[in-house]
Every structure is written in structure tokens, then in C-alpha cells.
Motif scaffolding. Sequence first.
Motif, mmCIF file in Angstrom:
data_model
loop_
_atom_site.group_PDB
_atom_site.id
_atom_site.type_symbol
_atom_site.label_atom_id
_atom_site.label_comp_id
_atom_site.label_asym_id
_atom_site.label_seq_id
_atom_site.Cartn_x
_atom_site.Cartn_y
_atom_site.Cartn_z
ATOM 1 N N SER A 117 1.509 1.977 4.264
ATOM 2 C CA SER A 117 2.865 2.197 4.784
ATOM 3 C C SER A 117 3.825 2.702 3.717
ATOM 4 O O SER A 117 4.980 2.989 4.017
ATOM 5 C CB SER A 117 3.414 0.894 5.371
ATOM 6 O OG SER A 117 3.592 -0.074 4.351
ATOM 7 N N GLN A 164 -5.438 -5.758 4.531
ATOM 8 C CA GLN A 164 -5.425 -4.570 5.367
ATOM 9 C C GLN A 164 -6.356 -4.724 6.571
ATOM 10 O O GLN A 164 -7.486 -5.198 6.438
ATOM 11 C CB GLN A 164 -5.868 -3.350 4.551
ATOM 12 C CG GLN A 164 -4.958 -3.014 3.388
ATOM 13 C CD GLN A 164 -3.679 -2.305 3.812
ATOM 14 O OE1 GLN A 164 -3.419 -2.135 4.996
ATOM 15 N NE2 GLN A 164 -2.883 -1.905 2.835
ATOM 16 N N CYS A 165 -5.865 -4.286 7.738
ATOM 17 C CA CYS A 165 -6.687 -4.298 8.947
ATOM 18 C C CYS A 165 -6.860 -2.904 9.541
ATOM 19 O O CYS A 165 -7.423 -2.767 10.631
ATOM 20 C CB CYS A 165 -6.069 -5.221 9.998
ATOM 21 S SG CYS A 165 -6.075 -6.960 9.524
ATOM 22 N N ASN A 167 -5.183 1.207 10.372
ATOM 23 C CA ASN A 167 -4.167 1.777 11.270
ATOM 24 C C ASN A 167 -2.786 1.179 11.054
ATOM 25 O O ASN A 167 -1.991 1.051 11.989
ATOM 26 C CB ASN A 167 -4.584 1.582 12.735
ATOM 27 C CG ASN A 167 -5.877 2.289 13.077
ATOM 28 O OD1 ASN A 167 -6.104 3.409 12.651
ATOM 29 N ND2 ASN A 167 -6.746 1.613 13.818
ATOM 30 N N ASN A 169 -2.060 -1.820 10.359
ATOM 31 C CA ASN A 169 -1.996 -3.244 10.684
ATOM 32 C C ASN A 169 -2.493 -4.083 9.506
ATOM 33 O O ASN A 169 -3.245 -3.619 8.659
ATOM 34 C CB ASN A 169 -2.844 -3.545 11.917
ATOM 35 C CG ASN A 169 -2.342 -2.832 13.149
ATOM 36 O OD1 ASN A 169 -1.165 -2.919 13.486
ATOM 37 N ND2 ASN A 169 -3.231 -2.113 13.836
ATOM 38 N N TYR A 171 -1.570 -7.951 7.025
ATOM 39 C CA TYR A 171 -0.742 -9.120 6.752
ATOM 40 C C TYR A 171 -0.271 -9.144 5.306
ATOM 41 O O TYR A 171 -0.995 -8.727 4.391
ATOM 42 C CB TYR A 171 -1.536 -10.408 7.032
ATOM 43 C CG TYR A 171 -2.104 -10.465 8.425
ATOM 44 C CD1 TYR A 171 -1.319 -10.859 9.499
ATOM 45 C CD2 TYR A 171 -3.427 -10.092 8.669
ATOM 46 C CE1 TYR A 171 -1.824 -10.896 10.785
ATOM 47 C CE2 TYR A 171 -3.944 -10.120 9.952
ATOM 48 C CZ TYR A 171 -3.138 -10.524 11.017
ATOM 49 O OH TYR A 171 -3.650 -10.546 12.280
ATOM 50 N N ASP A 186 3.109 -10.668 9.552
ATOM 51 C CA ASP A 186 2.600 -9.437 10.148
ATOM 52 C C ASP A 186 3.273 -8.233 9.473
ATOM 53 O O ASP A 186 4.496 -8.188 9.348
ATOM 54 C CB ASP A 186 2.905 -9.437 11.649
ATOM 55 C CG ASP A 186 2.315 -8.228 12.346
ATOM 56 O OD1 ASP A 186 2.966 -7.166 12.341
ATOM 57 O OD2 ASP A 186 1.215 -8.342 12.899
ATOM 58 N N GLN A 188 3.593 -5.212 10.527
ATOM 59 C CA GLN A 188 4.334 -4.352 11.450
ATOM 60 C C GLN A 188 5.694 -4.931 11.805
ATOM 61 O O GLN A 188 6.697 -4.201 11.880
ATOM 62 C CB GLN A 188 3.506 -4.139 12.734
ATOM 63 C CG GLN A 188 2.200 -3.398 12.524
ATOM 64 C CD GLN A 188 2.381 -1.893 12.450
ATOM 65 O OE1 GLN A 188 3.490 -1.394 12.337
ATOM 66 N NE2 GLN A 188 1.288 -1.156 12.512
ATOM 67 N N THR A 189 5.752 -6.245 12.013
ATOM 68 C CA THR A 189 6.979 -6.871 12.516
ATOM 69 C C THR A 189 7.677 -7.759 11.495
ATOM 70 O O THR A 189 8.818 -8.178 11.712
ATOM 71 C CB THR A 189 6.662 -7.725 13.748
ATOM 72 O OG1 THR A 189 5.804 -8.811 13.348
ATOM 73 C CG2 THR A 189 5.958 -6.901 14.818
#
Length: 235
Positions: A117, A164-165, A167, A169, A171, A186, A188-189
Motif C-alpha cells: 500500500s 501480508q494476505c 491483494n 489485505n 494485518y 486490519d 484496510q480499515t
Amino acid sequence: FNFNGQNTDVFVANLRDLGKISVWKINPDWTLNNVVTLLAGPSSTGTSISPDSYGWACWRNPSTSDLECFDKSKSSAQIKHWKISGTNGVITSTLIRNVNTDVGINVAEGFVVNTASKKVYFNEKNPAQTHIYYADAALNPKTRLAVIQGNGLTPDYEGAAIYQCGNGNGYLVSSNQGASNFKVFDLQTNALVKTFTAQGSSGTDSLDVTSGSVPGYPNGFLAIHNDPGADYRIY
């Protein structure tokens, strides 16, 4: 890392008392006696960073392929962003920017960059909170994107790592050292997902995590610092 025209795996550390960096080449065909080769150390010139350098993290900027680092003096409110170069066979450091020109930050030790990101996370010890900025200065060089507060965070909030997960996504895993537990957020959020403790460890200062599969750890593993034993443990 491009060192003297060759792609080279490196390990980079901040030398706090000297306000410099130290860089080691990780030898691909190492034995027990030659795991690393020193490229820059205490006596090197042109490798200055912040005096009393405390917090520290590096990343390889995918937009430029440059090795870049973030550091912060323990007593200063300013986080600095550096470019590390070695293309001519000599390691040098060059200041790119002051990061948090919009927000003052007290002592901050746990830094981590999410390359996917292009965001960098700074864990402030007290008040306990995480400041999020773009790691790529070309995107938004001086404005904080978000801050993570509350969620049971306590003073002496330190280590930070990214799981890393794919795409985008994954933590943020942080050490809530003052409470001897860990917080998972998370990516993303920025929402709190879980609080956990690690059996046999307490007062954790630093940690790292990977989602890469290795024998015995199909979903990756977590390595944390155990303060009473002054050792590192794998989970």
C-alpha cells in the motif's frame, strides 16, 4: 539493493550513538563464518542520519527501486525520510523529507512499511497510538492519512510488523508492551481485529511476522522479543 551495479541483499541498522547507518551485504553462499560482509559501519563517512536515532524502518520503493529508510531521534518530534545509495560502490544517505510536518510525535520506536500500500506506520510510545503516512513521498509527502488510538493501547507501545494476505489485505501486528499483549489491526480499515498474549513472553519490545510458508509453519510465524529472558521466541 543496487550496490556497485549489482543486485545485493542487505541488512541495514541505525547506529544510535553515532547518528549513522550500518549496512551489511548478506552473502548468498554463506557459511557459518561469512554470513555477512560489512559495506558501511561506524567509521564510514556520508552515512549520517538523525542524531540519537531511535525508531527505524527500511523499504525498497517499488516506484523507483530505491532503498529508503525512516528514522527519528528519541528527543525530536520530527521523523526523517532518507534515501540510501550504493551505486558507485560507496554507501551514502540523503535526506528526502521531514515526514510529520503536520503532527508532532513523541518518542516512537516501532516503525514498519507496508510495501503493498506504500504506507508507513509509526508507533508512538506515549500517548499510545499509530500514525500512518504514505511511505512514497511522491504520493502525499506531508499529511497524515490516519491515526489508530484507543482499542486498549497503553503507554510503552512499541514494535510493529505487517502480515501480508495478498491483494492489499493483511494485518498490522503491534506490541502493546505496557500491557504485555499484542494488537492486530486490519490494514484496510485500521479496525482492531484481535488482542492476544504470547505464552512464555512478556514486556515485548520488538517483533516481526511473515505470512510466508516454511516447514512447520504453513501460515508463517511470529518472532517476538521476550524482555525477562532477553531472548527471541517463535510462534
